[in-house]
Design a protein around this motif. Structure first.
Motif, PDB file in Angstrom:
ATOM      1  N   THR A 185      22.145   0.168  13.519  1.00  0.00           N
ATOM      2  CA  THR A 185      22.779   0.875  14.628  1.00  0.00           C
ATOM      3  C   THR A 185      22.415   0.162  15.923  1.00  0.00           C
ATOM      4  OG1 THR A 185      22.965   2.984  15.787  1.00  0.00           O
ATOM      5  CG2 THR A 185      20.903   2.609  14.643  1.00  0.00           C
ATOM      6  N   THR A 236      19.032   8.457  10.470  1.00  0.00           N
ATOM      7  CA  THR A 236      20.024   7.415  10.167  1.00  0.00           C
ATOM      8  C   THR A 236      20.543   7.555   8.738  1.00  0.00           C
ATOM      9  OG1 THR A 236      18.961   5.927  11.713  1.00  0.00           O
ATOM     10  CG2 THR A 236      20.389   4.917  10.091  1.00  0.00           C
ATOM     11  N   SER A 268      24.369   8.290   7.801  1.00  0.00           N
ATOM     12  CA  SER A 268      25.089   7.322   6.964  1.00  0.00           C
ATOM     13  C   SER A 268      25.743   8.019   5.772  1.00  0.00           C
ATOM     14  CB  SER A 268      24.156   6.227   6.449  1.00  0.00           C
ATOM     15  OG  SER A 268      23.466   5.661   7.532  1.00  0.00           O
ATOM     16  N   TYR A 291      26.894   4.039  13.026  1.00  0.00           N
ATOM     17  CA  TYR A 291      25.992   3.606  11.948  1.00  0.00           C
ATOM     18  C   TYR A 291      26.763   2.647  11.044  1.00  0.00           C
ATOM     19  CZ  TYR A 291      23.168   7.383  13.717  1.00  0.00           C
ATOM     20  OH  TYR A 291      22.425   8.188  14.541  1.00  0.00           O
TER      21      TYR A 291
END
Lengths: 260, 398
Positions: free
Chosen positions: A12, A43, A47, A54
């Motif tokens: 990212t 994250t 995702s 992302y």
């Protein structure tokens, strides 16, 4: 397997956050993800959900046997993934009641599910507008309950919440995940309920307080964007509470040496 | 690259001399509303005027300079064309050009010097309108200038709801103009809800001039909606709250497409103790230029005012310029404003997408929320109008 994550690497803002993640979650299983701030826990959830910003560098996310690595967010929702955000944005002019109806369906009796979450007081306010920590979480759970997802992703459900609210939130999570001691009216024993459990959960926690209320099945520790440990969540939590993440760092170093 | 320069007043003056002035007096009176063409009815409906509805206390229609229908069903509420009312009531001259001066600008002057027509609506003391009185100001002939002069009087303790829909036939080829003077008197403890919907057309220039006076305990509520194309519209109504505890609320919903220019303000003068006001505007552009003004002047201790201007600039090269002004002239006033101009936030779109909405639907929900000012007594047709505008915005956002 309900969810399979294979060799996943995510960046990212041009920074590699997740490196080589492998993770499997079976149906009915509740997994807790521990890790210090900035290790990539959020994250991973973003995702899985497919949110923008992302970038999947490599690897695959497979949900219910389907490769979802590159499909749009709303299609993942249709397949049955639901997320509780840690800090959701304010949406002015859209009430919690309207949003909950959008999550479920138009005929949904919002008042009924709101009762168990003591959410009636903010149902007709703009979503997250001036909400307290507890109200944000209860609003998020209300949306998830309406959505009835098959996989529940919870990002720090206890952050910014007072003790009284944690109990309430824990109870709602247990209900979502068919966990804990609940009242059921269909004559089945709790044991029977628990064996029929279908919906898995992936919970991020920084403090671990939520484990006082939600009996998780498995714990995982994240350090620097990869999994360094897995095991009994309560045992892991005890170590973290006593030693912080210092113990985990030891394993992280060994892990790095192994890779090199 | 050259800087885009901002002009404080982007709306140009109307060249009235280029338009045909002495026109539009020959449209025949229509007693029977069913004789009005389907096309005209459709246009009126988009301005909130429903000729088939039973839920209207009365109907007034003025086509160009001709009053073609005027009928009231409810006792206690009077509806006349101003030319008739001026003959009937000598005392009406005490209300004629009292809240606005004819020499205010070239438009008031034009209205003064031409044979302006309009409606006279009076709620007698204690009378309450069960349903809104609707009026339609309609432009038909090419090149016409419509000069309107309206008087509204709500006597002590009365309640009056008025819905004014302004529209035109679909002839968008020629330039036309509408100049409208309205003087609104709200007496002690009376309440007037005044909703105005503009559904003009791409070549129409509009200059409403409105003065309002509110006495002790009285309430004036204005809802203004302009979400359809217009060449340009400029207005800045002024309300004077001259009695203790008087209230004025102004809500505006503005959507400007490419080619539309709007300069819309509201001014409230709080002249007495415990008067209060709230001015709320929501402006959205998909390519047009909007100037959103607001002025609250506090002249008495204990008065309160709040001004809120929110703007959303979507792709399309449009502009939103907000000018909120507060003027506290004595100690003990409480005035505040908040203004924001921005875009649709990506995190809000994604949040809604994570609840199963497509990107386009998420934008729709956000825009709907943005335009959702709590409008008191907004007729359902207008909610539909706003919905259709939102659908259009959703399309243009891609």
């Amino acid at each position: 397997m309900m969810l399979q994550i294979k060799d996943l690497a995510v960046s990212t803002n041009g920074q590699n956050i997740l490196k080589n993640i492998n993770l499997e979650i079976d149906k009915g299983e509740t997994v807790v993800l521990f890790g210090p701030n900035g290790c990539g826990k959020t994250t991973l959830l973003m995702s899985i959900m497919g949110l923008g910003g992302y970038k999947i560098e490599k690897g695959k996310i497979i949900f219910k046997g389907k490769d979802i690595t590159n499909i749009p967010v709303y299609e993942r929702v249709k397949l049955g993934i639901g997320i509780m955000f840690q800090r959701p944005p304010t949406v002015n002019g859209v009430t919690v009641r309207q949003l909950v109806k959008l999550c479920g369906d138009e005929d949904l009796d919002v008042g009924e599910i709101a009762g168990t979450l003591r959410a009636n007081s903010f149902l007709d306010r703009s979503v997250n507008d001036g909400f307290s920590g507890g109200e944000i979480k209860r609003s998020e759970l209300l949306q998830l309950i309406a959505q009835e997802p098959d996989l529940v992703l919870l990002d720090e459900p206890e952050s910014g919440v007072d003790v009284e609210n944690i109990a309430l939130i824990g109870k709602a999570i247990n209900k979502l995940l068919d966990k804990g001691v609940m009242k059921y009216s269909n004559g089945l024993s709790l044991k029977e309920h628990h064996t029929r459990r279908y919906r898995p959960g992936l919970i991020i926690t920084h403090t671990g307080y939520i484990l006082d209320y939600v009996p998780a099945d498995r714990g995982i520790v994240f350090m620097n964007g990869h999994v360094v440990c897995g095991g009994n969540p309560f045992e892991i939590l005890n170590i973290i509470r006593d030693k912080g993440f210092e113990e985990c760092k030891k394993c992280d170093k060994k892990h790095k040496r192994q890779i090199q | 690259m050259r800087q885009k320069t901002q002009k404080t007043n982007p709306v140009k003056e109307i060249l009235l001399e280029n338009l045909v002035e002495e026109k539009g007096y020959e449209h025949p009176y229509q007693e029977d509303l069913s004789l009005i063409s389907q096309e005209d009815k459709e246009r009126m409906l988009h301005a909130g005027v429903n000729l088939n509805s039973k839920e209207r206390s009365g109907t007034f229609i003025m086509k160009d300079q001709s009053v073609i229908h005027c009928n009231i069903k409810q006792p206690g509420i009077e509806l006349l064309s101003t030319s008739v009312a001026l003959e009937k009531y000598d005392s009406l001259k005490n209300y004629w050009w009292k809240l606005l001066l004819p020499d205010t600008d070239r438009y008031t002057e034009h209205v003064k010097n031409h044979d302006a027509r309009g409606y006279f609506i009076r709620a007698k003391a204690g009378a309450k309108s069960y349903f809104p009185v609707q009026s339609c100001l309609f432009l038909e002939d090419p090149g016409v200038v419509q000069s309107v002069h309206n008087i509204i009087i709500a006597e002590e303790g009365s309640e009056l709801e008025i819905l004014t829909g302004c529209t035109s036939n679909e002839n968008s080829e020629t330039s036309r103009a509408h100049l409208g003077v309205s003087e609104i008197y709200v007496y002690k403890n009376a309440k007037v809800t005044y909703s105005m919907i503009h559904n003009w057309g791409e070549n129409i220039q509009v200059r409403p001039r409105t003065g309002i006076i509110v006495e002790e305990g009285g309430t004036f509520i204005s809802n203004y909606i302009c979400i359809r194309p217009v060449k340009d519209v400029q207005m800045d109504p002024i309300a004077r709250l001259v009695g203790k505890g008087a209230t004025a609320l102004f809500n505006s919903i503005l959507v400007a497409e490419p080619g539309s220019m709007m300069d819309i303000g509201s001014r409230v003068i709080l002249e007495e103790e415990d008067t209060k006001t709230e001015i709320v505007s929501r402006a959205l552009t998909t390519g047009g230029v909007i100037t959103a003004r607001g002025l609250i002047r506090g002249q008495a201790a204990g008065c309160k005012g709040h001004l809120e201007c929110q703007g959303l600039v979507l792709d399309g090269g449009g502009q939103i310029y907000t000018i909120p002004e507060l003027d506290g002239m004595v100690s003990g006033v409480e005035l505040s404003h908040e203004a924001a101009v921005g875009k649709i936030a990506q995190d809000e779109i994604e949040y809604l997408m994570a609840r199963g909405l497509s990107e386009q639907d998420a934008i729709g929900v956000i825009v709907r929320g943005f335009l959702n000012v709590e409008i008191v007594g907004l007729p359902p047709i207008l909610k539909k109008e706003i919905e259709s505008a939102i659908d259009k915005i959703k399309e243009s956002a891609f």
